[in-house]
Design an enzyme around this catalytic site. Structure first.
Site, PDB file in Angstrom:
ATOM      1  N   ARG A 123     -19.801 -20.197 -32.226  1.00  0.00           N
ATOM      2  CA  ARG A 123     -20.189 -19.236 -31.189  1.00  0.00           C
ATOM      3  C   ARG A 123     -20.906 -19.946 -30.042  1.00  0.00           C
ATOM      4  O   ARG A 123     -20.701 -19.624 -28.879  1.00  0.00           O
ATOM      5  CB  ARG A 123     -21.093 -18.177 -31.821  1.00  0.00           C
ATOM      6  CG  ARG A 123     -21.497 -17.066 -30.865  1.00  0.00           C
ATOM      7  CD  ARG A 123     -22.379 -16.068 -31.587  1.00  0.00           C
ATOM      8  NE  ARG A 123     -22.767 -14.976 -30.711  1.00  0.00           N
ATOM      9  CZ  ARG A 123     -23.651 -14.050 -31.058  1.00  0.00           C
ATOM     10  NH1 ARG A 123     -24.201 -14.089 -32.237  1.00  0.00           N
ATOM     11  NH2 ARG A 123     -23.969 -13.084 -30.235  1.00  0.00           N
ATOM     12  N   ASP A 183     -18.932   0.480 -28.760  1.00  0.00           N
ATOM     13  CA  ASP A 183     -19.306   0.568 -30.179  1.00  0.00           C
ATOM     14  C   ASP A 183     -19.800   1.979 -30.502  1.00  0.00           C
ATOM     15  O   ASP A 183     -19.478   2.543 -31.557  1.00  0.00           O
ATOM     16  CB  ASP A 183     -20.417  -0.430 -30.506  1.00  0.00           C
ATOM     17  CG  ASP A 183     -20.079  -1.855 -30.115  1.00  0.00           C
ATOM     18  OD1 ASP A 183     -20.018  -2.715 -30.994  1.00  0.00           O
ATOM     19  OD2 ASP A 183     -19.896  -2.102 -28.911  1.00  0.00           O
ATOM     20  N   ARG A 186     -16.961   4.375 -30.768  1.00  0.00           N
ATOM     21  CA  ARG A 186     -16.306   4.242 -32.084  1.00  0.00           C
ATOM     22  C   ARG A 186     -17.148   4.932 -33.158  1.00  0.00           C
ATOM     23  O   ARG A 186     -16.619   5.596 -34.060  1.00  0.00           O
ATOM     24  CB  ARG A 186     -16.130   2.758 -32.432  1.00  0.00           C
ATOM     25  CG  ARG A 186     -15.137   2.007 -31.560  1.00  0.00           C
ATOM     26  CD  ARG A 186     -14.932   0.579 -32.088  1.00  0.00           C
ATOM     27  NE  ARG A 186     -13.963  -0.145 -31.262  1.00  0.00           N
ATOM     28  CZ  ARG A 186     -14.221  -1.247 -30.584  1.00  0.00           C
ATOM     29  NH1 ARG A 186     -15.440  -1.772 -30.622  1.00  0.00           N
ATOM     30  NH2 ARG A 186     -13.287  -1.849 -29.874  1.00  0.00           N
ATOM     31  N   HIS A 210     -24.011  -6.582 -29.276  1.00  0.00           N
ATOM     32  CA  HIS A 210     -22.612  -6.174 -29.400  1.00  0.00           C
ATOM     33  C   HIS A 210     -21.968  -7.176 -30.352  1.00  0.00           C
ATOM     34  O   HIS A 210     -21.385  -8.175 -29.954  1.00  0.00           O
ATOM     35  CB  HIS A 210     -21.922  -6.211 -28.034  1.00  0.00           C
ATOM     36  CG  HIS A 210     -20.433  -5.990 -28.110  1.00  0.00           C
ATOM     37  ND1 HIS A 210     -19.871  -4.859 -28.652  1.00  0.00           N
ATOM     38  CD2 HIS A 210     -19.397  -6.778 -27.716  1.00  0.00           C
ATOM     39  CE1 HIS A 210     -18.551  -4.952 -28.582  1.00  0.00           C
ATOM     40  NE2 HIS A 210     -18.245  -6.110 -28.023  1.00  0.00           N
TER      41      HIS A 210
END
Length: 350
Positions: A123, A183, A186, A210
């Site tokens: 990452r 998010d 959802r 996130h």
């Protein structure tokens, strides 16, 4: 690349016939100096960028949309494809350029450009590659539109919103990340699906990163104004915490599932960002869970960090952050989420 080949220059020698086509009425005043168009620039015309541009276009949120990308051929192709639908859409000027100066005077600049994660890549390495990219993108954008609002969509969105803030020189209220707005959508959908109600009647937020360390605010969920968990307790209806955790896990993995099935996400993020654009440009003062400078809020300390909090948005960007009551567990999870992002930021050297 500002216009397609066809234009109003249809007269002899390319003469502009617009003045001949319409005749002014007697006693008309000149156009008001105070009237101005609303301009949105979209940086990056990949699947996400074009879904955002298309949704903004169909919802009539801007008078002008400027598309910017490094791929000149794809850029022109996308511009023409949208322009050819002009007869079916609200009147909007669509331009395209590889030059960031084309974004001059933007009310809102939406950044979707970014390096994709390579399989097996850490990452941190992904963030560092995107930092190099943003170093070329953000300064010319803020220079071209010093009064603009920057809306970052590129991932990892929280860290890159911080990067954009540092590189742009803009005040914190005018640099926002799309964060957990999608998010939360959802989340609302899954809760609504379980309860067989309309998702618009569900009030629920995902806060924090996130990503994997996001926090589901179960304590504040309500349906039709009824707090769900307290209602279940009053009615002595048993529920399992594992069920709640499973729903949150589905939220976190939602994008991965879509990418695994169709190769990318586009439509949901397009609607999510257009929803944010509407709130900002029409000064609606609505609350959205978006990535904002969270230092000093909800017990978050340790440095400047952008994470998603329920935020009131309007024409000046961030108007304020909602003071929600969190359970002790939620508060700890949120602070841990902020630390996760701070650890990545500390290695960037900004």
């Amino acid at each position: 690349m500002q216009k397609s080949a066809s234009s109003l220059a249809l007269g002899p020698g390319g003469l502009d016939i617009a003045q001949s086509f319409f005749k002014p009425i007697h006693g008309a005043s000149p156009p008001s100096a105070t009237s101005r168009n609303t301009k949105i620039s979209v940086i990056g015309v990949g699947n996400v960028g074009m879904a955002i541009a298309q949704t903004i276009l169909t919802q009539d949120l801007a008078d002008e949309i400027a598309l910017v990308d490094v791929n000149a051929d794809k850029l022109r192709g996308e511009m023409l494809d949208l322009q050819h639908a002009a007869a079916f859409l609200p009147r909007t000027t669509i331009s395209a350029s590889v030059d960031y100066s084309s974004t001059t005077g933007s009310d809102l600049v939406i950044v979707t450009a970014g390096a994709r994660q390579i399989p097996g890549e850490s990452r941190l390495n992904l963030v560092q590659r995107n930092l190099a990219l943003f170093s070329k993108i953000i300064p010319p954008l803020s220079a071209a539109s010093p009064e603009t609002i920057l809306l970052i969509v590129s991932n990892p969105v929280d860290v890159l919103t911080y990067v954009a803030w540092k590189l742009s020189g803009l005040p914190a209220n005018r640099v926002i990340g799309s964060g957990t707005n999608l998010d939360s959508s959802r989340f609302r959908f899954l809760i609504a699906d379980h309860l067989d109600v309309n998702a618009q009647d569900v009030q629920a937020y995902i806060m924090g990163e996130h990503g994997d360390s996001s926090v589901a605010l179960w304590s504040s969920i309500s349906v039709g104004g009824v707090p769900i968990l307290s209602f279940l307790e009053r009615q002595q209806i048993a529920y399992e915490k594992q069920t709640l955790e499973k729903i949150h896990k589905e939220v976190v993995q939602g994008a991965h599932e879509v990418i695994g099935l169709k190769g990318y996400t586009s439509w949901a993020i397009g609607y999510s960002v257009a929803n944010l654009a509407r709130t900002i440009l029409r000064d609606q003062h609505k609350v959205h869970p978006v990535s904002v400078l969270a230092k000093g809020l909800y017990g978050i300390d340790g440095g400047d960090v952008f994470i998603s909090l329920p935020t009131q948005l309007g024409r000046n960007g961030v108007l304020g952050v909602t003071n929600l009551h969190l359970s002790e567990e939620e508060s700890q999870q949120l602070q841990k989420s902020a630390k996760t992002i701070l650890e990545v930021q500390s290695q960037l050297g900004l």
